[in-house]
Scaffold this active site. Structure first.
Site, PDB file in Angstrom:
ATOM      1  N   PRO A   1       0.827  -1.212   0.000  1.00 57.99           N
ATOM      2  CG  PRO A   1      -0.234  -1.221   2.070  1.00 57.99           C
ATOM      3  CD  PRO A   1       0.595  -2.055   1.161  1.00 57.99           C
TER       4      PRO A   1
ATOM      5  CD  GLU B   1       2.112  -4.105  10.680  1.00 60.17           C
ATOM      6  OE1 GLU B   1       1.994  -2.917  10.342  1.00 60.17           O
ATOM      7  OE2 GLU B   1       1.133  -4.845  10.902  1.00 60.17           O
TER       8      GLU B   1
ATOM      9  NE  ARG C   1      -7.958  -7.179 -20.286  1.00 59.45           N
ATOM     10  CZ  ARG C   1      -8.055  -6.020 -20.944  1.00 59.45           C
ATOM     11  NH1 ARG C   1      -7.158  -5.076 -20.768  1.00 59.45           N
ATOM     12  NH2 ARG C   1      -9.036  -5.815 -21.787  1.00 59.45           N
TER      13      ARG C   1
ATOM     14  CG  ASP D   1      -8.991  -2.536 -22.578  1.00 60.42           C
ATOM     15  OD1 ASP D   1      -9.960  -3.152 -23.002  1.00 60.42           O
ATOM     16  OD2 ASP D   1      -7.865  -3.033 -22.399  1.00 60.42           O
TER      17      ASP D   1
END
Ligand code: 6GU
Length: 303
Positions: free
Chosen positions: A136, A163, A205, A220
């Protein structure tokens, strides 16, 4: 392309044996290897983590296990030299297929090494595999990054739990890898595994030959910076709702204009930040700007 994943939960990657990623494996466009990090753990408890220096909650993954694991993955040595390829779960998957691209002149990905000068990388670093570390605390993963990763020959994913991984592992890996710390969004997952599934699907993809229709990802969401507008299929009328007439007109110029406008309308509604950025970058046409001005006008008259 080759993908190696290092994780303490190999079972998370079972979905890769199905659907689109499995198709790429069947077509010999992709090889996937999943490695259990515990193979590199020593000691009676095969522990992979330790308490954080400086205190605080949780545990940190230890460099003494991750270091040798990433060395072996880069060099193809140790447990990596005898690792099993992931196979497709589909029956007959390992027989050649009529649409197999091997031998049709597709010659790999050598011409597009993705170098990041901001990280002090030199052109010769293009030979190194890319190490993707989902966290993150990484920089946002985007369609543009997916495109760059799709042109690589070798991706290695390091899944952190707890963590996170001791930062020295990531810093030191730059000797053997081009390292990318990436986040898939502004929320916190328990570990990197699910993020790797997301990133791998976005990348695979885009490998030439994986999707049936070569142009299908040119349309897309995000390929031109905007999100896609709505799409429709038959029947033309369903539960009293009609497919927009223009889509049945056969006039492709009109249809293209309508789709562009729907795309602008939806992007303005769900991602106004994207419209602002494209406007700042002069990436919108006069027609686009006129349509957006008209939308703003309509909104004014309705309020
Ligand atoms: Cl890439 N990893 C983890 N553990 N949590 C996340 C993430 C990644 N992206 C958003 N949250």
């Amino acid at each position: 392309m080759r993908i190696d994943v290092v994780t303490i939960f190999p079972g998370y990657f079972e979905p890769l044996r199905h659907a689109l990623v499995a198709k790429a494996v069947e077509k010999n466009l992709l090889e996937v290897y999943i490695h259990n990090l515990r193979q590199w753990a020593t000691g009676n408890h095969k522990s992979v983590d330790d308490s954080p220096c400086g205190g605080g909650p949780g545990m940190v993954m230890t460099p003494t296990v991750w270091g040798p694991a990433l060395d072996d993955v880069a060099a193809g040595t140790g447990p990596v030299s005898t690792a099993c390829r992931l196979t497709s779960a589909a029956p007959h998957a390992n027989k050649p297929r009529h649409d197999d691209l091997s031998g049709t002149g597709f010659s790999g990905y050598t011409d597009t090494a993705w170098i990041d000068p901001a990280r002090g990388e030199a052109p010769c670093d293009g030979d190194k595999p890319v190490l993707v570390v989902p966290t993150p605390a990484g920089s946002p993963f985007t369609q543009e990054q997916a495109r760059q990763l799709a042109a690589e020959k070798h991706l290695v994913f390091a899944c952190g739990r707890y963590e996170g991984i001791d930062q020295r592992v990531i810093d030191e890996a730059a000797a053997r890898y081009r390292v990318r710390e990436v986040s898939i969004g502004d929320y916190v997952l328990i570990g990197g595994e699910v993020a790797v599934l997301v990133i791998a699907e976005a990348v695979v993809r885009l490998i030439p030959g994986v999707l049936g229709n070569a142009t299908s990802h040119e349309q897309d969401s995000f390929s031109d910076g905007l999100v896609e507008g709505p799409c429709y299929t038959k029947p033309a009328r369903w539960r009293g709702r009609d497919v927009p007439e223009v889509l049945l007109s056969g006039n492709h110029a009109l249809i293209d204009t309508w789709r562009r406008e729907q795309s602008l309308r939806r992007t303005l509604s769900v991602r106004p930040d994207i419209i602002d950025r494209l406007a700042d970058d002069n990436a919108l046409s006069t027609d686009d700007l006129e349509y957006l001005a008209q939308l703003a006008d309509d909104a004014e008259h309705h309020s």
